[in-house]
Design a protein around this motif. Sequence first.
Motif, PDB file in Angstrom:
ATOM      1  N   LEU A 110       0.865  -1.183   0.000  1.00  0.00           N
ATOM      2  CA  LEU A 110       0.000   0.000   0.000  1.00  0.00           C
ATOM      3  C   LEU A 110       0.901   1.232   0.000  1.00  0.00           C
ATOM      4  O   LEU A 110       1.753   1.378   0.883  1.00  0.00           O
ATOM      5  N   ILE A 121      -8.541  -0.059   1.160  1.00  0.00           N
ATOM      6  CA  ILE A 121      -7.589  -0.783   2.019  1.00  0.00           C
ATOM      7  C   ILE A 121      -8.204  -2.101   2.473  1.00  0.00           C
ATOM      8  O   ILE A 121      -7.570  -3.154   2.427  1.00  0.00           O
ATOM      9  N   VAL A 133       0.354  -6.284   9.360  1.00  0.00           N
ATOM     10  CA  VAL A 133       0.456  -4.951   8.771  1.00  0.00           C
ATOM     11  C   VAL A 133       1.682  -4.276   9.379  1.00  0.00           C
ATOM     12  O   VAL A 133       1.845  -4.266  10.599  1.00  0.00           O
ATOM     13  N   HIS A 161      -4.714   1.021  11.440  1.00  0.00           N
ATOM     14  CA  HIS A 161      -3.256   0.924  11.493  1.00  0.00           C
ATOM     15  C   HIS A 161      -2.668   1.332  10.146  1.00  0.00           C
ATOM     16  O   HIS A 161      -1.747   2.164  10.069  1.00  0.00           O
ATOM     17  N   ALA A 162      -3.181   0.745   9.067  1.00  0.00           N
ATOM     18  CA  ALA A 162      -2.668   1.060   7.739  1.00  0.00           C
ATOM     19  C   ALA A 162      -2.880   2.530   7.400  1.00  0.00           C
ATOM     20  O   ALA A 162      -1.987   3.189   6.847  1.00  0.00           O
ATOM     21  N   CYS A 163      -4.038   3.059   7.746  1.00  0.00           N
ATOM     22  CA  CYS A 163      -4.322   4.476   7.475  1.00  0.00           C
ATOM     23  C   CYS A 163      -3.344   5.383   8.207  1.00  0.00           C
ATOM     24  O   CYS A 163      -2.868   6.391   7.658  1.00  0.00           O
ATOM     25  N   GLU A 165      -0.202   4.708   9.183  1.00  0.00           N
ATOM     26  CA  GLU A 165       1.119   4.644   8.560  1.00  0.00           C
ATOM     27  C   GLU A 165       1.134   5.400   7.230  1.00  0.00           C
ATOM     28  O   GLU A 165       2.089   6.145   6.931  1.00  0.00           O
ATOM     29  N   LEU A 166       0.111   5.224   6.425  1.00  0.00           N
ATOM     30  CA  LEU A 166       0.040   5.901   5.129  1.00  0.00           C
ATOM     31  C   LEU A 166      -0.021   7.410   5.305  1.00  0.00           C
ATOM     32  O   LEU A 166       0.583   8.163   4.532  1.00  0.00           O
ATOM     33  N   VAL A 172       3.171   0.698   3.222  1.00  0.00           N
ATOM     34  CA  VAL A 172       2.685  -0.325   4.159  1.00  0.00           C
ATOM     35  C   VAL A 172       2.714  -1.694   3.490  1.00  0.00           C
ATOM     36  O   VAL A 172       2.355  -1.839   2.316  1.00  0.00           O
ATOM     37  N   VAL A 174       1.281  -5.601   3.704  1.00  0.00           N
ATOM     38  CA  VAL A 174       0.250  -6.487   4.240  1.00  0.00           C
ATOM     39  C   VAL A 174       0.649  -7.905   3.838  1.00  0.00           C
ATOM     40  O   VAL A 174       0.691  -8.235   2.656  1.00  0.00           O
TER      41      VAL A 174
END
Length: 309
Positions: A110, A121, A133, A161-163, A165-166, A172, A174
């Motif tokens: 990502l 996502i 992640v 979590h992904a949001c 980091e981005l 990111v 996965v």
Amino acid sequence: MSAPVVTLATSSKFPLLDQDEQGLPDALRERGMEPRIAVWDDPSVNWEEAGVVVVRSVRDYAADVNAFVRWARSVPRILNSADTMSWNVDKHYLQELAARGLPTIPTVWLEPSQNLSKQQIHSRFPVTGDFVVKPAISSGGRGTGRYTANDARSRGEAIEHACYELAQGRSVMVQRYLREIDSQGETSLIYLNGIPAYQVEKEPMLHSGFRSAGDGAVVEEVAKLSAASEETWRWGERIRTALHGYIKDHSGKDELLLFNRVDIVRGDENSTHEFYVMEVSLIDGSLYLGANEEYLNRFADAIQTRVFW
């Protein structure tokens, strides 16, 4: 004749090195070298007088990776080389290894530039099983979380979590979590000056529901001694060959890596490969010197060889 200087580069959180490596200065002194310890981003250090610089406990390099790479490039004599470390800081290097035929854990990447919505996502996460992640640039397991695909709450936490980091501008990863890790852990193969040195087995670190804050403490690894098998060294040699091939193609020259840690895991019954490459550590990854005094001596010998080359 004065003893040659060897400076062990560390971070401000480990001013005397990581506990695992604190016996290294004495071992170097016994071998006719003058050991020093210096924090890599300390502006008062004169790196022109640092002799051979061996990078070890720089556990904070990911917080400002550009500054770290600039520093590495400014040091006259540094091991491993600045070019190699600049490649290894970003786990996109796994794509390079996969392109050379190595089995890496299937990964969805990502990127901040994709401007993904939460729904997008969500659609990129695995449908079943556990998954991990983590940011593509991290050290010591920071910013890593393990989630369950078919649990709505866990999946929602993974999206957040992904949001996060981005939003920080970080790529990111996965990855599907291999169940074999829970039963057998990971295997770390250590190479010193390009030669197989020893092997350790690591207990699983990412228990179900594990979370590590992006700026939190280093994830502690629990390693135990392991007799190196012909099978694992055969896998390790495939990885070492691909790695050195990439370095030669990228830089136009061969590089003898002072240290190289290769982390692998066996595939499970649903896997198409015997093993998978977890990561290759050429910067600050632990060499488990405290697990066995002989490991410390082997690393000191390897440094001695390079200093008195």
